[in-house]
Write a protein that holds these residues in place. Sequence first.
Motif, PDB file in Angstrom:
ATOM      1  N   GLU A 122       0.867  -1.177   0.000  1.00 29.31           N
ATOM      2  CA  GLU A 122       0.000   0.000   0.000  1.00 29.31           C
ATOM      3  C   GLU A 122       0.908   1.233   0.000  1.00 29.31           C
ATOM      4  O   GLU A 122       1.912   1.259   0.707  1.00 29.31           O
ATOM      5  CB  GLU A 122      -0.801  -0.065   1.283  1.00 29.31           C
ATOM      6  CG  GLU A 122      -1.853   0.971   1.478  1.00 29.31           C
ATOM      7  CD  GLU A 122      -2.489   0.757   2.848  1.00 29.31           C
ATOM      8  OE1 GLU A 122      -3.350  -0.126   2.988  1.00 29.31           O
ATOM      9  OE2 GLU A 122      -2.068   1.461   3.783  1.00 29.31           O
ATOM     10  N   CYS A 123       0.540   2.242  -0.815  1.00 24.50           N
ATOM     11  CA  CYS A 123       1.351   3.452  -0.858  1.00 24.50           C
ATOM     12  C   CYS A 123       1.140   4.268   0.417  1.00 24.50           C
ATOM     13  O   CYS A 123       0.017   4.510   0.835  1.00 24.50           O
ATOM     14  CB  CYS A 123       0.998   4.295  -2.075  1.00 24.50           C
ATOM     15  SG  CYS A 123       1.880   5.869  -2.095  1.00 24.50           S
ATOM     16  N   PHE A 124       2.237   4.668   1.006  1.00 24.41           N
ATOM     17  CA  PHE A 124       2.180   5.430   2.250  1.00 24.41           C
ATOM     18  C   PHE A 124       1.658   6.841   2.003  1.00 24.41           C
ATOM     19  O   PHE A 124       1.126   7.484   2.913  1.00 24.41           O
ATOM     20  CB  PHE A 124       3.585   5.474   2.874  1.00 24.41           C
ATOM     21  CG  PHE A 124       3.600   5.921   4.291  1.00 24.41           C
ATOM     22  CD1 PHE A 124       2.964   5.174   5.266  1.00 24.41           C
ATOM     23  CD2 PHE A 124       4.254   7.089   4.666  1.00 24.41           C
ATOM     24  CE1 PHE A 124       2.963   5.583   6.595  1.00 24.41           C
ATOM     25  CE2 PHE A 124       4.264   7.498   5.998  1.00 24.41           C
ATOM     26  CZ  PHE A 124       3.615   6.742   6.959  1.00 24.41           C
ATOM     27  N   GLU A 125       1.770   7.321   0.749  1.00 28.98           N
ATOM     28  CA  GLU A 125       1.304   8.678   0.425  1.00 28.98           C
ATOM     29  C   GLU A 125      -0.133   8.685  -0.071  1.00 28.98           C
ATOM     30  O   GLU A 125      -0.966   9.413   0.445  1.00 28.98           O
ATOM     31  CB  GLU A 125       2.192   9.320  -0.662  1.00 28.98           C
ATOM     32  CG  GLU A 125       3.663   9.429  -0.308  1.00 28.98           C
ATOM     33  CD  GLU A 125       3.935  10.455   0.771  1.00 28.98           C
ATOM     34  OE1 GLU A 125       3.087  11.338   0.994  1.00 28.98           O
ATOM     35  OE2 GLU A 125       5.003  10.368   1.412  1.00 28.98           O
ATOM     36  N   CYS A 126      -0.429   7.880  -1.113  1.00 23.60           N
ATOM     37  CA  CYS A 126      -1.748   7.988  -1.762  1.00 23.60           C
ATOM     38  C   CYS A 126      -2.665   6.811  -1.442  1.00 23.60           C
ATOM     39  O   CYS A 126      -3.828   6.812  -1.831  1.00 23.60           O
ATOM     40  CB  CYS A 126      -1.599   8.166  -3.278  1.00 23.60           C
ATOM     41  SG  CYS A 126      -1.157   6.651  -4.159  1.00 23.60           S
ATOM     42  N   GLY A 127      -2.154   5.786  -0.768  1.00 21.25           N
ATOM     43  CA  GLY A 127      -3.014   4.671  -0.361  1.00 21.25           C
ATOM     44  C   GLY A 127      -3.275   3.638  -1.449  1.00 21.25           C
ATOM     45  O   GLY A 127      -3.968   2.646  -1.211  1.00 21.25           O
ATOM     46  N   ILE A 146       8.509   1.731  -4.855  1.00 21.22           N
ATOM     47  CA  ILE A 146       7.938   3.082  -4.923  1.00 21.22           C
ATOM     48  C   ILE A 146       6.669   3.074  -5.777  1.00 21.22           C
ATOM     49  O   ILE A 146       6.597   2.409  -6.807  1.00 21.22           O
ATOM     50  CB  ILE A 146       8.978   4.064  -5.547  1.00 21.22           C
ATOM     51  CG1 ILE A 146      10.262   4.119  -4.709  1.00 21.22           C
ATOM     52  CG2 ILE A 146       8.403   5.461  -5.743  1.00 21.22           C
ATOM     53  CD1 ILE A 146      10.129   4.814  -3.368  1.00 21.22           C
ATOM     54  N   CYS A 147       5.685   3.828  -5.348  1.00 26.97           N
ATOM     55  CA  CYS A 147       4.406   3.973  -6.055  1.00 26.97           C
ATOM     56  C   CYS A 147       4.591   4.885  -7.283  1.00 26.97           C
ATOM     57  O   CYS A 147       5.549   5.665  -7.343  1.00 26.97           O
ATOM     58  CB  CYS A 147       3.407   4.600  -5.096  1.00 26.97           C
ATOM     59  SG  CYS A 147       1.756   4.869  -5.759  1.00 26.97           S
ATOM     60  N   GLU A 148       3.640   4.838  -8.223  1.00 27.56           N
ATOM     61  CA  GLU A 148       3.732   5.755  -9.376  1.00 27.56           C
ATOM     62  C   GLU A 148       3.652   7.221  -8.948  1.00 27.56           C
ATOM     63  O   GLU A 148       4.131   8.107  -9.647  1.00 27.56           O
ATOM     64  CB  GLU A 148       2.670   5.441 -10.459  1.00 27.56           C
ATOM     65  CG  GLU A 148       1.256   5.331  -9.996  1.00 27.56           C
ATOM     66  CD  GLU A 148       0.875   3.894  -9.603  1.00 27.56           C
ATOM     67  OE1 GLU A 148      -0.310   3.592  -9.668  1.00 27.56           O
ATOM     68  OE2 GLU A 148       1.758   3.096  -9.209  1.00 27.56           O
ATOM     69  N   CYS A 149       3.091   7.472  -7.753  1.00 26.44           N
ATOM     70  CA  CYS A 149       3.018   8.850  -7.251  1.00 26.44           C
ATOM     71  C   CYS A 149       4.339   9.280  -6.600  1.00 26.44           C
ATOM     72  O   CYS A 149       4.497  10.428  -6.195  1.00 26.44           O
ATOM     73  CB  CYS A 149       1.873   8.994  -6.239  1.00 26.44           C
ATOM     74  SG  CYS A 149       2.286   8.458  -4.568  1.00 26.44           S
ATOM     75  N   GLY A 150       5.275   8.344  -6.458  1.00 33.85           N
ATOM     76  CA  GLY A 150       6.564   8.676  -5.853  1.00 33.85           C
ATOM     77  C   GLY A 150       6.659   8.310  -4.378  1.00 33.85           C
ATOM     78  O   GLY A 150       7.730   8.360  -3.780  1.00 33.85           O
TER      79      GLY A 150
HETATM   80 ZN    ZN Z   1       1.105   6.484  -4.225  1.00 32.67          ZN
END
Ligand code: ZN
Length: 243
Positions: A122-127, A146-150
Amino acid sequence: MMSEAARALKDAGSITALTGAGISVESGIAPFRGKGGLWDEFDPEEYAHIRAFEKDPKKCWKLFKLQTEETRRAQPNPAHEALVDLEKHGLEGVITQNVDGLHQRGGSREVVELHGTLEQLECFECGHDHRTEDRLDEISEGEIPICECGGPLRPRVVLFGEQLPFAALRKAHELSQMCDAMVVVGTSAQVYPAAALPYTAKRSGSVIIEVNLQPTALTSNVTDHFLQGEAGKMMPTLSQEIG
Ligand code: ZN
Ligand code: NAD
């Protein structure tokens, strides 16, 4: 003790199981506490706390990498299989504190994962959710996926300092209240609220059968039948004795 435990299960209309890291030890996955436990090497406050991840995700991924790789190498063992067998005798659900997915891989129909799973990230920034399977290259190279959102990804497991997933907790309570017998396998019963579930079951009139290498706080307080030994031996024997 074994035959008394088997009789109690035979008499029970409905059975619930509660499992902990001990059930997966014979599959090659290290427990947290006790012999060979991960906490000897990794201080939970530094590697498995939500604030530790905020501060230093790379450090936490040292533990997550080890857990992810260990889990992917592991296979369900005869104790996981015995819990599938017990479905014929009224087992309605397995509540687990484990994050290794071995109950599902072993074929259990109803599994409540109180502490989440290593199989999802799970992305820590965008979920946003990701499958662990798709990010194994980065993980094995010791990078933070790393997520696509960084943002940094984390396993979808409950870290110290975090709440348990509400739906799983509610289902676990339901299963603990409605059963006539609860089989507790390989948990040190030191992590709450999971450790409170056998008390909930007992108050609702359930018989408690406990399988562990050594006695726990449950043993003298709520356990009716204590089966001392390895889960991979005790559980198949128990299931065979029921017939
Ligand atoms: Zn993300
Ligand atoms: P724990 O590590 O605190 O305790 C393990 C218990 O299992 C001990 O009481 C030990 O005596 C017993 N045990 C060890 N080997 C056994 C065997 N072969 N047969 C029967 N019993 C055996 O584990 P816990 O109570 O589940 O609690 C802690 C936390 O550990 C949970 O939050 C869970 O998420 C996490 N955890 C999970 C895994 C996994 O998914 N497999 C592995 C390590 C830790």
